[in-house]
Design a protein around this motif. Structure first.
Motif, PDB file in Angstrom:
ATOM      1  N   GLU A 214       0.882  -1.377   0.137  1.00  0.00           N
ATOM      2  CA  GLU A 214      -0.103   0.081  -0.025  1.00  0.00           C
ATOM      3  C   GLU A 214       0.898   1.219  -0.018  1.00  0.00           C
ATOM      4  O   GLU A 214       0.330   2.399  -0.347  1.00  0.00           O
ATOM      5  CB  GLU A 214      -0.886  -0.023   1.256  1.00  0.00           C
ATOM      6  CG  GLU A 214      -1.953  -1.127   1.141  1.00  0.00           C
ATOM      7  CD  GLU A 214      -2.878  -1.219   2.519  1.00  0.00           C
ATOM      8  OE1 GLU A 214      -2.528  -0.159   3.268  1.00  0.00           O
ATOM      9  OE2 GLU A 214      -3.659  -1.832   2.647  1.00  0.00           O
ATOM     10  N   HIS A 215       2.171   1.093   0.529  1.00  0.00           N
ATOM     11  CA  HIS A 215       2.782   2.526   0.806  1.00  0.00           C
ATOM     12  C   HIS A 215       4.388   2.208   0.594  1.00  0.00           C
ATOM     13  O   HIS A 215       4.769   1.088   0.780  1.00  0.00           O
ATOM     14  CB  HIS A 215       2.551   3.016   1.897  1.00  0.00           C
ATOM     15  CG  HIS A 215       3.343   4.550   2.190  1.00  0.00           C
ATOM     16  ND1 HIS A 215       3.235   5.620   1.306  1.00  0.00           N
ATOM     17  CD2 HIS A 215       4.033   4.925   3.093  1.00  0.00           C
ATOM     18  CE1 HIS A 215       3.859   6.330   1.844  1.00  0.00           C
ATOM     19  NE2 HIS A 215       4.363   6.234   2.776  1.00  0.00           N
ATOM     20  N   ALA A 216       5.070   3.147   0.146  1.00  0.00           N
ATOM     21  CA  ALA A 216       6.460   2.947   0.218  1.00  0.00           C
ATOM     22  C   ALA A 216       7.320   4.192   0.420  1.00  0.00           C
ATOM     23  O   ALA A 216       6.663   5.464  -0.002  1.00  0.00           O
ATOM     24  CB  ALA A 216       7.049   2.488  -1.347  1.00  0.00           C
ATOM     25  N   TRP A 217       8.384   4.226   1.202  1.00  0.00           N
ATOM     26  CA  TRP A 217       9.131   5.580   1.702  1.00  0.00           C
ATOM     27  C   TRP A 217      10.492   5.220   1.708  1.00  0.00           C
ATOM     28  O   TRP A 217      10.742   3.796   1.687  1.00  0.00           O
ATOM     29  CB  TRP A 217       8.603   6.120   2.760  1.00  0.00           C
ATOM     30  CG  TRP A 217       8.521   5.308   3.951  1.00  0.00           C
ATOM     31  CD1 TRP A 217       7.497   4.556   4.212  1.00  0.00           C
ATOM     32  CD2 TRP A 217       9.437   5.423   5.114  1.00  0.00           C
ATOM     33  NE1 TRP A 217       7.890   3.646   5.425  1.00  0.00           N
ATOM     34  CE2 TRP A 217       8.827   4.486   6.130  1.00  0.00           C
ATOM     35  CE3 TRP A 217      10.663   5.744   5.395  1.00  0.00           C
ATOM     36  CZ2 TRP A 217       9.380   4.002   7.104  1.00  0.00           C
ATOM     37  CZ3 TRP A 217      11.102   5.729   6.518  1.00  0.00           C
ATOM     38  CH2 TRP A 217      10.571   4.733   7.492  1.00  0.00           C
ATOM     39  N   MET A 218      11.353   6.008   1.819  1.00  0.00           N
ATOM     40  CA  MET A 218      13.032   5.738   1.776  1.00  0.00           C
ATOM     41  C   MET A 218      13.734   6.522   2.737  1.00  0.00           C
ATOM     42  O   MET A 218      13.215   7.738   2.972  1.00  0.00           O
ATOM     43  CB  MET A 218      13.609   5.533   0.612  1.00  0.00           C
ATOM     44  CG  MET A 218      13.659   6.979  -0.361  1.00  0.00           C
ATOM     45  SD  MET A 218      14.323   6.591  -2.160  1.00  0.00           S
ATOM     46  CE  MET A 218      14.220   8.213  -2.608  1.00  0.00           C
ATOM     47  N   THR A 219      14.906   6.233   3.215  1.00  0.00           N
ATOM     48  CA  THR A 219      15.691   7.206   3.983  1.00  0.00           C
ATOM     49  C   THR A 219      17.030   7.049   2.761  1.00  0.00           C
ATOM     50  O   THR A 219      17.337   6.396   2.435  1.00  0.00           O
ATOM     51  CB  THR A 219      15.918   6.879   5.212  1.00  0.00           C
ATOM     52  OG1 THR A 219      16.826   5.436   5.172  1.00  0.00           O
ATOM     53  CG2 THR A 219      14.891   6.508   6.094  1.00  0.00           C
ATOM     54  N   VAL A 220      17.551   8.476   2.933  1.00  0.00           N
ATOM     55  CA  VAL A 220      18.896   8.501   1.847  1.00  0.00           C
ATOM     56  C   VAL A 220      19.943   9.351   2.727  1.00  0.00           C
ATOM     57  O   VAL A 220      19.450  10.536   3.079  1.00  0.00           O
ATOM     58  CB  VAL A 220      18.415   9.232   0.572  1.00  0.00           C
ATOM     59  CG1 VAL A 220      19.598   9.517  -0.308  1.00  0.00           C
ATOM     60  CG2 VAL A 220      17.117   8.647  -0.041  1.00  0.00           C
ATOM     61  N   TRP A 237      10.593  15.346   2.015  1.00  0.00           N
ATOM     62  CA  TRP A 237      11.928  15.211   2.762  1.00  0.00           C
ATOM     63  C   TRP A 237      11.448  15.619   4.335  1.00  0.00           C
ATOM     64  O   TRP A 237      10.848  16.745   4.580  1.00  0.00           O
ATOM     65  CB  TRP A 237      13.111  16.091   2.140  1.00  0.00           C
ATOM     66  CG  TRP A 237      13.595  15.584   1.186  1.00  0.00           C
ATOM     67  CD1 TRP A 237      13.687  16.566  -0.147  1.00  0.00           C
ATOM     68  CD2 TRP A 237      14.406  14.445   0.931  1.00  0.00           C
ATOM     69  NE1 TRP A 237      14.469  15.806  -1.001  1.00  0.00           N
ATOM     70  CE2 TRP A 237      15.151  14.671  -0.521  1.00  0.00           C
ATOM     71  CE3 TRP A 237      14.856  13.397   1.800  1.00  0.00           C
ATOM     72  CZ2 TRP A 237      15.697  13.460  -1.028  1.00  0.00           C
ATOM     73  CZ3 TRP A 237      15.792  12.509   1.141  1.00  0.00           C
ATOM     74  CH2 TRP A 237      16.149  12.573  -0.180  1.00  0.00           C
ATOM     75  N   GLN A 238      11.820  14.916   5.069  1.00  0.00           N
ATOM     76  CA  GLN A 238      11.679  15.364   6.702  1.00  0.00           C
ATOM     77  C   GLN A 238      12.918  14.488   7.399  1.00  0.00           C
ATOM     78  O   GLN A 238      13.429  13.447   7.027  1.00  0.00           O
ATOM     79  CB  GLN A 238      10.191  15.067   7.063  1.00  0.00           C
ATOM     80  CG  GLN A 238       9.885  13.611   6.683  1.00  0.00           C
ATOM     81  CD  GLN A 238       8.299  13.454   6.665  1.00  0.00           C
ATOM     82  OE1 GLN A 238       7.742  13.635   7.861  1.00  0.00           O
ATOM     83  NE2 GLN A 238       7.972  13.161   5.404  1.00  0.00           N
ATOM     84  N   THR A 239      12.967  15.260   8.608  1.00  0.00           N
ATOM     85  CA  THR A 239      13.882  14.693   9.545  1.00  0.00           C
ATOM     86  C   THR A 239      13.447  13.542  10.730  1.00  0.00           C
ATOM     87  O   THR A 239      13.944  12.865  11.231  1.00  0.00           O
ATOM     88  CB  THR A 239      14.565  15.688  10.463  1.00  0.00           C
ATOM     89  OG1 THR A 239      13.581  16.703  11.130  1.00  0.00           O
ATOM     90  CG2 THR A 239      15.242  16.672   9.198  1.00  0.00           C
ATOM     91  N   ALA A 240      12.009  13.773  10.831  1.00  0.00           N
ATOM     92  CA  ALA A 240      11.586  13.121  11.752  1.00  0.00           C
ATOM     93  C   ALA A 240      11.143  11.563  11.229  1.00  0.00           C
ATOM     94  O   ALA A 240      10.939  11.374   9.900  1.00  0.00           O
ATOM     95  CB  ALA A 240       9.972  13.268  11.918  1.00  0.00           C
ATOM     96  N   SER A 241      11.515  10.651  12.029  1.00  0.00           N
ATOM     97  CA  SER A 241      11.162   9.307  11.846  1.00  0.00           C
ATOM     98  C   SER A 241       9.832   8.660  12.079  1.00  0.00           C
ATOM     99  O   SER A 241       9.081   9.404  12.555  1.00  0.00           O
ATOM    100  CB  SER A 241      11.952   8.335  12.671  1.00  0.00           C
ATOM    101  OG  SER A 241      12.000   8.558  14.083  1.00  0.00           O
ATOM    102  N   ARG A 242       9.407   7.496  11.281  1.00  0.00           N
ATOM    103  CA  ARG A 242       8.143   6.927  11.753  1.00  0.00           C
ATOM    104  C   ARG A 242       8.497   5.397  11.929  1.00  0.00           C
ATOM    105  O   ARG A 242       9.350   4.694  11.701  1.00  0.00           O
ATOM    106  CB  ARG A 242       7.365   7.076  10.152  1.00  0.00           C
ATOM    107  CG  ARG A 242       8.006   6.700   8.992  1.00  0.00           C
ATOM    108  CD  ARG A 242       7.018   6.529   8.131  1.00  0.00           C
ATOM    109  NE  ARG A 242       5.741   5.887   8.184  1.00  0.00           N
ATOM    110  CZ  ARG A 242       4.565   5.854   7.398  1.00  0.00           C
ATOM    111  NH1 ARG A 242       4.512   6.484   6.378  1.00  0.00           N
ATOM    112  NH2 ARG A 242       3.672   4.993   7.633  1.00  0.00           N
ATOM    113  N   SER A 243       7.180   4.769  12.138  1.00  0.00           N
ATOM    114  CA  SER A 243       7.223   3.411  12.525  1.00  0.00           C
ATOM    115  C   SER A 243       7.507   2.505  11.205  1.00  0.00           C
ATOM    116  O   SER A 243       7.046   3.020  10.215  1.00  0.00           O
ATOM    117  CB  SER A 243       6.047   2.968  13.049  1.00  0.00           C
ATOM    118  OG  SER A 243       5.881   1.408  13.242  1.00  0.00           O
ATOM    119  N   THR A 244       8.385   1.641  11.575  1.00  0.00           N
ATOM    120  CA  THR A 244       8.738   0.951  10.141  1.00  0.00           C
ATOM    121  C   THR A 244       7.841  -0.492  10.230  1.00  0.00           C
ATOM    122  O   THR A 244       8.105  -1.292   9.497  1.00  0.00           O
ATOM    123  CB  THR A 244      10.123   0.546  10.356  1.00  0.00           C
ATOM    124  OG1 THR A 244      10.433  -0.201  11.420  1.00  0.00           O
ATOM    125  CG2 THR A 244      11.042   1.455  10.131  1.00  0.00           C
TER     126      THR A 244
END
Length: 255
Positions: A214-220, A237-244
Motif C-alpha cells: 500500500e505504501h513506500a518510503w525511503m531514507t537517503v 523530505w523530513q527529519t522525523a522518523s516513523r514506525s517501520t
C-alpha cells in the motif's frame, strides 16, 4: 617664361613620387636589421645562514574569548607537531555538527557520520552529503525536483500520454521511481508492492526502502523521503522518523 613654369611641375612630380613610396609602393622596401640585448651580469647574492632555532618564538594566537590559547606541542605518530593554538578534534567535530544541524536543531540521524548525512535545507530540499557516491547524489537531486510536488494517485507511472517520468504530481512509489531512474537504477516506474521485492534485503549504507502493498518510503543519507511529509511540512523530505512496522526493508545493491 617657359623655364619658370617647369619648376613647379617638376617639384609636384617629385612630391607625388615620394608620397607613393611612403605608402609601401616601393618595389624594394628597406629591411630593419634585428638586434639582440645581452643579459646583464649580476653579482651573486649572499643569504644569511642562521638556523630556524635562532628565530624568536612567535606568541601563541589569542582564542575567540580574547585569552591566549594553551600551547599544544604534542607530536603525532608520524613525527609531526600540532600548531600552537590549533583547535582540537572535539572542537572541530562540534563545529561540524553545528553546521550540519537541521532547522529543528538536530541531526537527521545522530548515529551517522557527519560527512555521510543528508540535511534538510530551506525550501524543503535535501543537501548532498560530502562523501556521497554519484548514484546517491543523483537520487537526492532528482528527489529534490519532485519533493514538493502534490500527491496524485498514479502520478509518475506514465499516466500522461507520451510521458513516462515527468508528471504534475506523484504518488509514493512514483516519486521514488523518479529518483531511482535518474541514477540509472531502474528503467520503468515501480509500484510499492514491487519495491518491497526489489533490490537486496535489509537496510543499506546509504539508502533504505520501506515498502508494502500500500505504501513506500525511503531514507537517503539518514533523511526520510516520504509522501506523508507533504501534509506536515510541504515536502517529502523530513527529519522525523516513523514506525517501520509492517514494511519490508530493502536497499539498492551496493548502496
Amino acid at each position: 617664361m617657359s623655364s619658370i613654369r617647369r619648376v613647379p611641375i617638376v617639384a609636384l612630380a617629385c612630391a607625388v613620387a615620394l608620397g607613393a613610396a611612403g605608402c609601401g609602393a616601393s618595389e624594394k622596401p628597406e629591411r630593419i636589421a634585428r638586434f639582440t640585448i645581452e643579459a646583464p651580469e649580476l653579482s651573486p647574492i649572499s643569504l644569511p645562514t642562521s638556523s630556524p632555532s635562532d628565530a624568536p618564538d612567535a606568541p601563541a594566537p589569542a582564542s575567540a574569548t580574547g585569552t591566549t590559547a594553551a600551547p599544544r606541542g604534542d607530536g603525532g605518530s608520524d613525527g609531526t607537531r600540532v600548531a600552537e593554538g590549533a583547535p582540537t578534534d572535539a572542537e572541530i567535530a562540534a563545529e561540524l555538527r553545528q553546521a550540519f544541524k537541521t532547522p529543528e536543531g538536530e541531526l537527521a540521524d545522530p548515529d551517522r557520520s557527519i560527512v555521510d548525512t543528508a540535511t534538510l535545507a530551506s525550501g524543503g530540499i535535501a543537501t548532498v552529503p560530502p562523501s556521497a557516491p554519484p548514484e546517491v547524489a543523483a537520487i537526492i537531486r532528482a528527489a529534490n525536483q519532485v519533493a514538493t510536488k502534490p500527491y496524485i494517485y498514479g502520478g509518475g507511472h506514465g499516466r500522461l500520454a507520451g510521458e513516462t517520468w515527468v508528471d504534475s504530481g506523484y504518488d509514493c512509489s512514483g516519486s521514488i521511481s523518479f529518483a531511482f531512474a535518474s541514477a540509472g537504477l531502474i528503467d520503468a516506474p515501480m509500484v510499492s508492492g514491487a519495491l518491497a521485492k526489489w533490490g537486496k534485503p535489509g537496510p543499506g549504507k546509504w539508502i533504505t526502502i520501506y515498502a508494502n502493498g500500500e505504501h513506500a518510503w525511503m531514507t537517503v543519507g539518514g533523511l526520510r523521503f516520504d509522501t506523508s511529509g507533504l501534509r506536515e511540512r510541504g515536502s517529502r523530505w523530513q527529519t522525523a522518523s516513523r514506525s517501520t512496522a509492517g514494511f519490508t526493508v530493502r536497499h539498492p545493491p551496493g548502496l
